[in-house]
Design a protein around this motif. Structure first.
Motif, short mmCIF file in Angstrom:
data_model
loop_
_atom_site.label_atom_id
_atom_site.label_comp_id
_atom_site.label_asym_id
_atom_site.label_seq_id
_atom_site.Cartn_x
_atom_site.Cartn_y
_atom_site.Cartn_z
N ARG A 1 0.84 -1.21 0.00
CA ARG A 1 0.00 0.00 0.00
C ARG A 1 0.86 1.25 0.00
NH1 ARG A 1 -4.81 1.54 4.37
NH2 ARG A 1 -5.11 3.70 3.65
N ARG A 2 1.88 1.28 0.85
CA ARG A 2 2.74 2.46 0.93
C ARG A 2 3.51 2.67 -0.37
NH1 ARG A 2 8.05 2.72 2.40
NH2 ARG A 2 8.00 0.62 3.31
N HIS A 3 4.08 1.62 -0.88
CA HIS A 3 4.87 1.75 -2.11
C HIS A 3 4.00 2.12 -3.30
CE1 HIS A 3 8.63 0.52 -0.34
NE2 HIS A 3 8.09 -0.59 0.13
N LEU A 4 2.79 1.59 -3.36
CA LEU A 4 1.90 1.92 -4.48
C LEU A 4 1.54 3.40 -4.44
CD1 LEU A 4 0.27 1.12 -6.93
CD2 LEU A 4 -1.56 0.32 -5.40
N ALA A 5 1.24 3.91 -3.27
CA ALA A 5 0.93 5.34 -3.15
C ALA A 5 2.12 6.19 -3.59
CB ALA A 5 0.54 5.66 -1.71
N GLU A 6 3.32 5.77 -3.21
CA GLU A 6 4.52 6.52 -3.59
C GLU A 6 4.72 6.49 -5.11
OE1 GLU A 6 7.03 5.64 0.55
OE2 GLU A 6 7.53 4.58 -1.31
N GLU A 7 4.45 5.34 -5.73
CA GLU A 7 4.62 5.23 -7.18
C GLU A 7 3.60 6.06 -7.93
OE1 GLU A 7 7.23 3.57 -8.92
OE2 GLU A 7 7.86 3.93 -6.86
N VAL A 8 2.36 6.07 -7.47
CA VAL A 8 1.34 6.89 -8.11
C VAL A 8 1.73 8.36 -8.04
CG1 VAL A 8 -1.06 7.67 -7.96
CG2 VAL A 8 -0.53 5.23 -7.74
N GLU A 9 2.24 8.78 -6.89
CA GLU A 9 2.67 10.18 -6.73
C GLU A 9 3.90 10.45 -7.60
OE1 GLU A 9 4.04 13.34 -3.23
OE2 GLU A 9 3.58 11.25 -2.72
N ARG A 10 4.84 9.53 -7.62
CA ARG A 10 6.06 9.72 -8.41
C ARG A 10 5.75 9.85 -9.90
NH1 ARG A 10 9.92 6.65 -11.17
NH2 ARG A 10 8.70 4.73 -10.92
N ALA B 1 -8.14 7.65 -18.17
CA ALA B 1 -7.12 7.11 -17.26
C ALA B 1 -5.72 7.55 -17.67
CB ALA B 1 -7.21 5.58 -17.25
N ASP B 2 -4.89 7.82 -16.68
CA ASP B 2 -3.49 8.17 -16.97
C ASP B 2 -2.50 7.18 -16.35
OD1 ASP B 2 -3.73 8.87 -14.31
OD2 ASP B 2 -3.34 11.01 -14.60
N LEU B 3 -3.00 6.15 -15.68
CA LEU B 3 -2.14 5.11 -15.11
C LEU B 3 -2.96 3.84 -14.91
CD1 LEU B 3 0.58 4.24 -13.74
CD2 LEU B 3 -0.41 5.01 -11.57
N LEU B 4 -2.35 2.71 -15.23
CA LEU B 4 -2.97 1.41 -14.99
C LEU B 4 -2.31 0.77 -13.77
CD1 LEU B 4 -2.85 0.08 -18.67
CD2 LEU B 4 -4.78 1.22 -17.55
N VAL B 5 -3.13 0.31 -12.83
CA VAL B 5 -2.63 -0.44 -11.68
C VAL B 5 -3.29 -1.81 -11.72
CG1 VAL B 5 -2.59 -0.64 -9.17
CG2 VAL B 5 -2.19 1.58 -10.24
N SER B 6 -2.48 -2.85 -11.86
CA SER B 6 -3.02 -4.21 -11.88
C SER B 6 -2.69 -4.90 -10.56
CB SER B 6 -2.45 -5.00 -13.05
OG SER B 6 -1.05 -5.17 -12.92
N GLY C 1 2.99 10.98 -11.11
CA GLY C 1 2.12 12.13 -11.33
C GLY C 1 0.73 11.76 -11.82
N ALA C 2 0.24 10.58 -11.46
CA ALA C 2 -1.07 10.13 -11.93
C ALA C 2 -2.20 10.72 -11.10
CB ALA C 2 -1.14 8.61 -11.89
N SER C 3 -3.30 11.03 -11.77
CA SER C 3 -4.48 11.57 -11.07
C SER C 3 -5.77 10.83 -11.43
CB SER C 3 -4.65 13.06 -11.41
OG SER C 3 -4.84 13.25 -12.80
N ARG C 4 -5.69 9.92 -12.42
CA ARG C 4 -6.87 9.15 -12.82
C ARG C 4 -6.43 7.70 -13.08
NH1 ARG C 4 -11.21 12.08 -13.73
NH2 ARG C 4 -12.19 10.46 -15.03
N VAL C 5 -6.47 6.93 -12.01
CA VAL C 5 -5.97 5.56 -12.05
C VAL C 5 -7.07 4.59 -12.50
CG1 VAL C 5 -5.09 3.64 -10.64
CG2 VAL C 5 -4.25 5.98 -10.25
N MET C 6 -6.73 3.71 -13.42
CA MET C 6 -7.59 2.58 -13.76
C MET C 6 -7.08 1.38 -12.98
SD MET C 6 -8.38 0.79 -17.47
CE MET C 6 -9.51 -0.62 -17.63
N LEU C 7 -7.88 0.92 -12.02
CA LEU C 7 -7.49 -0.19 -11.16
C LEU C 7 -8.07 -1.49 -11.74
CD1 LEU C 7 -6.24 -1.26 -8.50
CD2 LEU C 7 -8.45 -0.78 -7.40
N ILE C 8 -7.21 -2.41 -12.13
CA ILE C 8 -7.64 -3.67 -12.73
C ILE C 8 -7.43 -4.79 -11.72
CG2 ILE C 8 -7.26 -5.30 -14.62
CD1 ILE C 8 -6.17 -2.98 -16.28
#
Length: 368
Positions: free
Chosen positions: A25-34, A89-94, A36-43
């Protein structure tokens, strides 16, 4: 006569890899911030819904995609691509196994969106630029740098809910990446070294997972081994084993991990006699200590069989849904994709014999 020189071309894929039990959870939040994503598609499929909710809490998720199907049917990929475009979406998280990662790759292939992968199995797809799509019972694969996840976050705590039997099958999928990488078309000393270390890690990790399913050490070792297996495979490419399994998965909708686990010993028994040096190294990676007079191919197969028995890995294609009458057709399909560089000659008859042995769950290398 000039001395033989060590010469090869090895391509290393650029990727950020994090392994930290309990830290997803912590690392994923850091990666999303790094990123610069603001509209994540969570798969994430329904089976990973709870885990996906936990690791994505607080993230700017604009689209939650739940339709995940093994072997990634083209129609599912097209629906997911359209949804990603509509959501902006500007980032995909699987979050999930190989099918989940595979769907994210299918979306990235056309949208060029970056992927952050959070694997929950030992499939290894997250560390390769290979994509796979199935249409009309035919699985097509290819390579595209756009589908390689920019970041992989391994967290063994997320694998605790993976049943032991599926953990074993998934781990054998990783072992298949390693073994195939020893003689696949693009093999070289670097990916062979990665593959052998991957075998060692999975060979020590899987029995620990079976003996102590709630333990972290075994699952950490398996994630480490799965990553090494995938990196070696990403460079070496698909050998005979993977070509067979892609045919079986795409044409007959067999479960991915179990199919790899069942077919692997038979392909090892088929190819190992043609490459004794590779067989000797494989045997030692599996924990065998063959003497100078031992047959290296036999030692490698025996060592794999010992592990297969220890962890009760799947043994027969008939147990996972393949019909015996499909074997001749499967052999014909395999012959269309056999790598020309396979170390042992391959014929339709030899493939059919191999498949019949795998279908029946016979001892690898035997006809009865």
């Amino acid at each position: 006569m000039a001395d033989h020189k060590l010469a090869f071309t090895h391509e290393t894929l650029g990727q950020r890899v994090i392994l930290d039990a309990g830290g997803a959870r912590r690392h994923l939040a850091e990666e999303v911030e790094r990123l610069g994503a603001s509209r994540v598609m969570l798969i994430a499929g329904d089976g990973e819904a709870r885990i996906a909710d936990e690791v994505s809490a607080g993230l700017p998720v604009s689209l939650r995609w739940r339709e995940v199907v093994q072997h990634v049917p083209v129609e599912v990929a097209e629906r997911a691509r359209s949804a990603a475009a509509e959501a902006g979406a500007d980032l995909l998280v699987s979050v999930g196994g190989g099918s989940t990662t595979g769907l994210a790759k299918a979306v990235a292939m056309t949208t060029h969106l970056p992927i952050v992968a959070v694997p929950t199995t030992y499939a290894g797809s997250e560390a390769t630029r290979m994509w796979g799509l199935t249409e009309n019972r035919e699985k097509t694969t290819g390579l595209d740098p756009a589908v390689l996840p920019v970041t992989v976050i391994y967290d063994s705590v997320l694998t605790l809910s993976l049943p032991v039997a599926l953990s074993v099958a998934s781990g054998f999928n990783g072992l298949a990446h390693c073994v195939d990488s020893m003689w696949a078309p693009g093999t070289d000393p670097i990916n062979q070294a990665l593959a052998l270390e991957g075998i060692r890690a999975l060979t020590t990790g899987l029995p620990k997972v079976v003996a102590e399913p709630e333990g972290i050490d075994g699952r950490d070792r398996c994630l480490y081994g799965a990553y090494l297996s995938a990196v070696s495979f990403a460079s070496a490419g698909s050998g005979l084993h993977h070509k067979i399994c892609h045919v079986l998965g795409g044409a007959y909708d067999l479960p991915h991990a179990q199919t790899h686990a069942i077919v692997l010993p038979h392909v090892l028994a088929y190819n190992a006699p043609a490459v004794p040096d590779a067989a000797r190294r494989i045997a030692r990676a599996f924990g065998a200590r063959p003497g100078q007079k031992d047959d290296p191919a036999e030692a490698a197969v025996t060592a794999l069989e010992r592990l297969r028995g220890e962890v009760d890995a799947p043994r027969a294609l008939k147990d996972v849904g393949m019909a015996e009458f499909d074997i001749p057709g499967a052999a014909a399909r395999v012959m269309k994709v056999v790598p020309p560089s396979n170390p042992a000659p391959v014929s339709r008859e030899s493939v059919e014999i191999l498949l019949r042995a795998a279908w029946a769950g016979r001892t690898p290398g035997s006809r009865s």
